[in-house]
Write an enzyme that holds these catalytic residues in place. Structure first.
Site, PDB file in Angstrom:
ATOM      1  N   CYS A 112       0.814  -1.222   0.000  1.00  0.00           N
ATOM      2  CA  CYS A 112       0.000   0.000   0.000  1.00  0.00           C
ATOM      3  C   CYS A 112       0.847   1.271   0.000  1.00  0.00           C
ATOM      4  CB  CYS A 112      -0.949   0.007   1.199  1.00  0.00           C
ATOM      5  SG  CYS A 112      -2.102  -1.366   1.182  1.00  0.00           S
ATOM      6  N   HIS A 265      -2.794   7.328   2.805  1.00  0.00           N
ATOM      7  CA  HIS A 265      -3.387   6.060   2.390  1.00  0.00           C
ATOM      8  C   HIS A 265      -4.726   5.862   3.097  1.00  0.00           C
ATOM      9  CE1 HIS A 265      -4.157   2.028   1.395  1.00  0.00           C
ATOM     10  NE2 HIS A 265      -3.716   1.491   2.510  1.00  0.00           N
ATOM     11  N   ASN A 295     -10.447   0.467   1.062  1.00  0.00           N
ATOM     12  CA  ASN A 295      -8.982   0.481   0.958  1.00  0.00           C
ATOM     13  C   ASN A 295      -8.584  -0.078  -0.407  1.00  0.00           C
ATOM     14  OD1 ASN A 295      -6.239  -0.069   1.065  1.00  0.00           O
ATOM     15  ND2 ASN A 295      -6.294  -0.905   3.149  1.00  0.00           N
TER      16      ASN A 295
HETATM   17  N1  COA Z   1     -18.403  -7.228  11.626  1.00  0.00           N
HETATM   18  C1  COA Z   1     -18.720  -7.529  12.880  1.00  0.00           C
HETATM   19  N2  COA Z   1     -17.811  -7.943  13.797  1.00  0.00           N
HETATM   20  C2  COA Z   1     -16.550  -8.062  13.384  1.00  0.00           C
HETATM   21  C3  COA Z   1     -16.151  -7.798  12.073  1.00  0.00           C
HETATM   22  C4  COA Z   1     -17.141  -7.365  11.178  1.00  0.00           C
HETATM   23  N3  COA Z   1     -16.862  -7.053   9.874  1.00  0.00           N
HETATM   24  N4  COA Z   1     -14.833  -7.996  11.980  1.00  0.00           N
HETATM   25  C5  COA Z   1     -14.384  -8.392  13.170  1.00  0.00           C
HETATM   26  N5  COA Z   1     -15.430  -8.440  14.031  1.00  0.00           N
HETATM   27  C6  COA Z   1     -15.430  -8.822  15.429  1.00  0.00           C
HETATM   28  C7  COA Z   1     -14.293  -9.723  15.802  1.00  0.00           C
HETATM   29  O1  COA Z   1     -14.600 -11.064  15.504  1.00  0.00           O
HETATM   30  C8  COA Z   1     -14.182  -9.458  17.276  1.00  0.00           C
HETATM   31  O2  COA Z   1     -15.153 -10.211  17.932  1.00  0.00           O
HETATM   32  P1  COA Z   1     -14.837 -10.963  19.306  1.00  0.00           P
HETATM   33  O3  COA Z   1     -14.491  -9.857  20.264  1.00  0.00           O
HETATM   34  O4  COA Z   1     -16.095 -11.675  19.600  1.00  0.00           O
HETATM   35  O5  COA Z   1     -13.669 -11.861  19.001  1.00  0.00           O
HETATM   36  C9  COA Z   1     -14.558  -7.999  17.424  1.00  0.00           C
HETATM   37  O6  COA Z   1     -15.263  -7.646  16.227  1.00  0.00           O
HETATM   38  C10 COA Z   1     -13.381  -7.074  17.591  1.00  0.00           C
HETATM   39  O7  COA Z   1     -12.436  -7.401  16.615  1.00  0.00           O
HETATM   40  P2  COA Z   1     -11.140  -6.582  16.458  1.00  0.00           P
HETATM   41  O8  COA Z   1     -10.281  -7.204  15.379  1.00  0.00           O
HETATM   42  O9  COA Z   1     -10.518  -6.348  17.791  1.00  0.00           O
HETATM   43  O10 COA Z   1     -11.715  -5.201  15.918  1.00  0.00           O
HETATM   44  P3  COA Z   1     -10.998  -3.832  15.754  1.00  0.00           P
HETATM   45  O11 COA Z   1     -11.652  -2.831  16.602  1.00  0.00           O
HETATM   46  O12 COA Z   1      -9.495  -3.967  15.839  1.00  0.00           O
HETATM   47  O13 COA Z   1     -11.351  -3.470  14.253  1.00  0.00           O
HETATM   48  C11 COA Z   1     -10.303  -3.461  12.101  1.00  0.00           C
HETATM   49  C12 COA Z   1     -10.908  -4.306  13.205  1.00  0.00           C
HETATM   50  C13 COA Z   1      -9.840  -4.392  11.005  1.00  0.00           C
HETATM   51  C14 COA Z   1     -11.385  -2.538  11.542  1.00  0.00           C
HETATM   52  C15 COA Z   1      -9.143  -2.601  12.662  1.00  0.00           C
HETATM   53  O14 COA Z   1      -8.296  -3.402  13.436  1.00  0.00           O
HETATM   54  C16 COA Z   1      -8.325  -1.977  11.564  1.00  0.00           C
HETATM   55  O15 COA Z   1      -8.821  -1.204  10.773  1.00  0.00           O
HETATM   56  N6  COA Z   1      -7.020  -2.231  11.540  1.00  0.00           N
HETATM   57  C17 COA Z   1      -6.158  -1.709  10.497  1.00  0.00           C
HETATM   58  C18 COA Z   1      -6.369  -2.491   9.232  1.00  0.00           C
HETATM   59  C19 COA Z   1      -5.726  -1.868   8.046  1.00  0.00           C
HETATM   60  O16 COA Z   1      -5.684  -0.671   7.918  1.00  0.00           O
HETATM   61  N7  COA Z   1      -5.228  -2.695   7.132  1.00  0.00           N
HETATM   62  C20 COA Z   1      -4.662  -2.303   5.888  1.00  0.00           C
HETATM   63  C21 COA Z   1      -3.326  -1.701   6.036  1.00  0.00           C
HETATM   64  S1  COA Z   1      -2.693  -1.222   4.503  1.00  0.00           S
END
Ligand code: COA
Length: 338
Positions: A112, A265, A295
């Protein structure tokens, strides 16, 4: 200042719009969860357009907007994590499509962060006098690597392409700061093809084995889908864009508060908001298109630049920080005058 300003921009987004509501039909999620955690409402997904096609359309638009003769482009740089072919490179395919016949062309592999890496390379080739104009094209069909049964990743990504022509005649580059952290790369991984040939006996001669170590975090890493530790990537991303932005401003002797536009980004709205808070600037100076495109990996920054050109924010003389981050881990920023 290196005279490698943005002379023209172009982009291409596929017509297929996939809303959060649509996503909730294929995985257990909701519009409320997705918008609250990411700021994404919808994303564009390819309706079959290959990566080279999207890149070539964006590139033609950027060349037309720049007024530069394709034959005077000396270098074509392409960025993609999702090419159609292992070879030829995306850059060579786009070169042929746009008629940049006097250029040399190659792909930059920085996930990215690809656009920022490519722009830095372009500016240095221009500064050396080796080439006058560079076409940078970033095109992604990230849907190809997305597991639509994995709700934690499939809601994030979208397809699209953006392109710019850079060279002398308008604005330029004040400073750049590129970094990689290969030791942190296990938090965002997508596997390529495995080794397979008729003489493979599997015995091996390396006592250490050939395990990359990525399997320690993702033991099921045996397909070609994106694996991500979202929270680790989130923390890295905020740290990376803040560090890079501060570094390019310090090097150029320009206060962060003097920057007119932050073009970062587009991975998650929360990452942009956290960066704005830490940098002490308002969100009104951030270019934000995550809501409608998700993204789009390396294509996200040039798509934002093209949107700025079309909505009048690309004002000559304005200062912009372009900042990327992604798998590798890779990150970096450039401070430019538009
Ligand atoms: N819908 C509903 N629930 C979801 C879900 C979705 N699409 N995706 C994950 N969950 C759940 C998980 O299973 C977890 O449940 P649990 O507590 O029962 O295990 C809960 O939500 C929390 O998950 P978590 O991974 O801790 O969420 P988060 O607050 O970290 O958000 C992202 C997840 C992916 C949105 C966040 O971590 C993020 O944006 N990270 C950066 C990713 C990124 O930018 N990547 C590209 C880089 S180039």
């Amino acid at each position: 200042m290196i005279e490698a300003g943005i002379l023209g921009t172009g982009s291409y987004l596929p017509d297929v719009v996939v809303t959060n509501q649509d996503m909730s039909g294929i995985v257990e999620t909701s519009d409320e969860w997705i918008t609250t955690r990411t700021g994404i409402s919808e994303r564009r997904l390819s309706s079959g357009e290959p990566t080279w096609f999207m890149g070539a359309v964006a590139a033609r638009r950027a060349i037309a907007a720049s007024g530069v003769d394709p034959k005077s482009i000396g270098l074509v740089l392409a960025t993609t994590g999702t090419p159609d072919y292992f070879f030829p490179s995306l850059a060579c395919i786009v070169q042929a499509e746009v008629g940049a016949d006097d250029a040399f062309a190659f792909d930059v592999g920085a996930a990215c962060s690809g656009f920022v890496y490519a722009y830095d390379i372009a500016s240095k080739y221009i500064a050396s006098g080796a080439v006058k104009y560079v076409l940078i094209v970033s095109a992604e069909n990230i849907s190809k690597l997305t597991n639509y049964a994995d709700r934690s990743t499939c809601i994030l990504f979208g397809d699209g392409a953006g392109a710019v022509v850079v060279g002398p005649g308008r604005g330029g580059v004040h400073s750049s700061y590129l970094r990689s952290d290969g030791k942190g790369g296990d938090v965002l991984v997508c596997r390529a093809l495995p080794i397979s040939h008729p003489f493979l006996d599997g015995t091996g001669r390396n006592p250490e084995g050939w395990d990359s170590g990525f399997q320690d975090r993702f033991p099921d890493l045996d397909d070609n889908y994106i694996r991500m530790d979202g929270q680790e990537v989130y923390k890295f991303a905020v740290r990376a864009v803040v560090e890079s932005t501060q570094a390019v401003c310090a090097e150029a002797g320009i206060a962060v508060s003097e920057v007119d536009h932050f073009v970062m980004h587009q991975a998650n709205m929360r990452i942009l908001e956290a960066a704005a808070r830490r940098l002490g600037v308002g969100m009104d100076r951030f270019v934000v298109h995550i809501g409608e495109m998700g993204n789009a990996s390396s294509a996200s920054i040039p798509i934002c630049l093209d949107n700025m050109a079309r909505d009048g924010r690309m004002k000559p003389g304005d200062k912009a920080v372009l900042a990327g981050f992604g798998a590798g881990l890779t990150y970096g920023a450039m401070l430019v005058t538009l």
